[in-house]
Scaffold this motif. Structure first.
Motif, PDB file in Angstrom:
ATOM      1  N   GLU A  43       0.832  -1.199   0.000  1.00  9.53           N
ATOM      2  CA  GLU A  43       0.000   0.000   0.000  1.00  9.53           C
ATOM      3  C   GLU A  43       0.873   1.257   0.000  1.00  9.53           C
ATOM      4  N   ARG A  46       2.365   1.757  -3.389  1.00 10.73           N
ATOM      5  CA  ARG A  46       1.348   2.248  -4.337  1.00 10.73           C
ATOM      6  C   ARG A  46       1.093   3.733  -4.113  1.00 10.73           C
ATOM      7  N   ALA A  47       0.981   4.123  -2.817  1.00 11.15           N
ATOM      8  CA  ALA A  47       0.685   5.521  -2.502  1.00 11.15           C
ATOM      9  C   ALA A  47       1.804   6.433  -3.003  1.00 11.15           C
ATOM     10  N   SER A  50       1.884   6.444  -6.969  1.00  9.61           N
ATOM     11  CA  SER A  50       0.783   7.185  -7.595  1.00  9.61           C
ATOM     12  C   SER A  50       0.745   8.624  -7.090  1.00  9.61           C
ATOM     13  N   ASN A  52       0.151   9.769  -4.263  1.00 12.00           N
ATOM     14  CA  ASN A  52      -0.945  10.065  -3.356  1.00 12.00           C
ATOM     15  C   ASN A  52      -0.442  10.427  -1.971  1.00 12.00           C
ATOM     16  N   ASP A  53       0.878  10.481  -1.828  1.00 10.93           N
ATOM     17  CA  ASP A  53       1.441  10.747  -0.510  1.00 10.93           C
ATOM     18  C   ASP A  53       1.617  12.230  -0.257  1.00 10.93           C
ATOM     19  N   LYS A 126       2.008   6.441   8.677  1.00 10.02           N
ATOM     20  CA  LYS A 126       1.440   5.356   7.865  1.00 10.02           C
ATOM     21  C   LYS A 126       1.635   4.030   8.594  1.00 10.02           C
ATOM     22  N   THR A 131      -4.599   6.715   7.644  1.00 11.63           N
ATOM     23  CA  THR A 131      -4.942   6.445   6.250  1.00 11.63           C
ATOM     24  C   THR A 131      -4.953   7.712   5.407  1.00 11.63           C
ATOM     25  N   ASN A 132      -5.127   8.853   6.068  1.00 10.68           N
ATOM     26  CA  ASN A 132      -5.419  10.066   5.310  1.00 10.68           C
ATOM     27  C   ASN A 132      -4.360  11.130   5.577  1.00 10.68           C
ATOM     28  N   TYR A 134      -0.874  13.299   4.362  1.00  9.49           N
ATOM     29  CA  TYR A 134      -0.157  13.784   3.184  1.00  9.49           C
ATOM     30  C   TYR A 134       0.995  14.678   3.622  1.00  9.49           C
TER      31      TYR A 134
END
Lengths: 209, 200
Positions: A43, A46-47, A50, A52-53, A126, A131-132, A134
């Motif tokens: 995970e 992937r984050a 992509s 998404n971090d 993490k 989960t949320n 950044y």
């Protein structure tokens, strides 16, 4: 005793078993004692891949402006924080951030001067199961360059000019929120989410930020 | 090997759908076996004549709770990786009330109406249709109600967080509450339904 137990109905036996397991739970201690932190490597990868971090300074500025429920965490030292910080940001050490026992789903944005510190904290949070969370891409440096003092070159493309116009508007907003870009400790109080003990933080500034 | 299996990569996304299918079938099977395919039996709990819904649900809660606690204690389950739906207090209280009104009016909850529909009960089919319409309506209106839907967020919020008590003590208190609840339920049933007749 044995004969008495066998005279119980199935329901009564199950109730006894549940009661016993419940009672043992009382004395068994923490169920987490055998656990180390587990990281979901796939995970995380992937984050990061992509992207998404992290979020851009523009995105963060919009969230703050729209009063979207987001906690902004400043990981720099307290002196830098008092000199300037992003409005609504809370000053926190990495250690304190990890000790906090708050929502793991709440939106968190971490920033430091450049971004390395924030990225390290991101990894730790993490691992803790947030989960949320950044990081601010480019850190405070990019916030200052993109939002506070946006600039555009003479040879800019139309898209860049549109972006500049938007940033100019954001810049005006954030200059009003933080007049003369000085300390705005009350900004901490305006933060939209409740679980932060602002008072305790202000009472003990020597704990570092 | 540690649980939760999906989080630790024991199976992928496709296989997880298959696992979910089997768990869903199992869930439906046990609901049906408990008699929850009948709106009369479900509604009987509101008249205190048959409290099996309360009993079955509380048994499930206690079993899952004790299982999660002891498996974590033994190191077989990483509790921190178990998905806990986030709490949004006010919208969820509102949602609970909508759910309750729908349950009393229709005689089914979402799971049991599927069971009823699958066993050929017309009221179950109507209820299922209502539920799906509600889901569609919710989806269409989501952008209008998003602000309310995501208000008062509390994240992963569990009883030990609320009560500020150690985990083990919370487990013990919930077990005591359940056992007391079962005893009280039996008494109520005897009082309100002394003949023990079960509506079908």
């Amino acid at each position: 005793m044995n004969t008495k137990f066998s005279s119980f109905s199935l329901n009564q036996r199950l109730a006894l078993l549940a009661g016993l397991l419940g009672f043992l739970a009382l004395v068994a201690g923490s169920p987490f004692r055998n656990q180390s932190v587990t990281i979901d490597l796939k995970e995380l990868a992937r984050a990061i891949e992509s992207e998404n971090d992290h979020i851009s300074a523009d995105q963060l500025a919009e969230w703050i402006m729209l009063k979207s429920p987001v906690r902004v965490i400043d990981l720099r030292d307290s002196v830098s924080f008092l000199t300037y910080h992003i409005p609504t940001a809370e000053c926190m050490t990495m250690e304190k951030l990890l000790e906090e026992n708050t929502s793991k789903d709440g939106k968190l944005v971490l920033y430091s001067e450049g971004g390395i510190h924030a990225a390290q904290a991101w990894m730790l949070l993490k691992a803790k199961g947030h989960t949320n969370v950044y990081t601010l891409k480019g850190g405070l440096t990019s916030w200052k360059e993109d939002i506070l003092f946006p600039a555009v070159s003479g040879a800019a493309s139309p898209e860049e000019r549109v972006l500049f116009a938007r940033r100019k508007a954001l810049s005006e907003y954030f200059r009003i929120v933080t007049p003369s870009l000085q300390v705005d400790s009350s900004a901490v109080h305006r933060k939209p989410k409740p679980p932060v003990k602002v008072k305790a933080e202000r009472e003990r500034p020597w704990e570092g930020c | 090997m540690n649980a939760p299996f999906y989080k630790f990569g024991l199976f992928g996304e496709d296989a997880s759908l298959l696992v979910a299918l089997f768990i869903g079938i199992g869930f439906g099977f046990f609901l049906e076996r408990a008699g929850f395919g009948s709106a009369r039996k479900l509604a009987a709990q509101f008249y205190f004549t048959d409290l099996r819904v309360f009993k079955v649900m509380f048994v499930a809660i206690v079993t899952a709770m004790l299982g999660a606690f002891w498996l974590s204690w033994l190191g077989l389950l990483d509790y921190t990786q178990v998905t806990v739906p986030s709490t949004y207090l006010v919208p969820q209280i509102f949602g609970g009330l909508v759910f309750g009104v729908g349950f009393v009016m229709g005689g089914y909850c979402p799971g049991t109406c599927c069971v009823a529909a699958a066993t050929g009960r017309l009221d179950g089919v109507v209820h299922l249709f209502g539920m799906i319409s509600g889901i569609l309506l919710f989806g269409e209106l989501y952008s209008f109600i998003e602000g309310f839907y995501t208000s008062t967020p509390m994240g992963r919020f569990t009883l030990p967080d609320l009560l500020q008590l150690p985990f083990g003590l919370t487990v013990f208190l919930v077990v005591l509450l359940a056992l007391a609840g079962f005893a009280a339920a039996e008494r109520l049933e005897k009082k309100f339904n002394p003949s023990g007749e079960i509506p079908s």
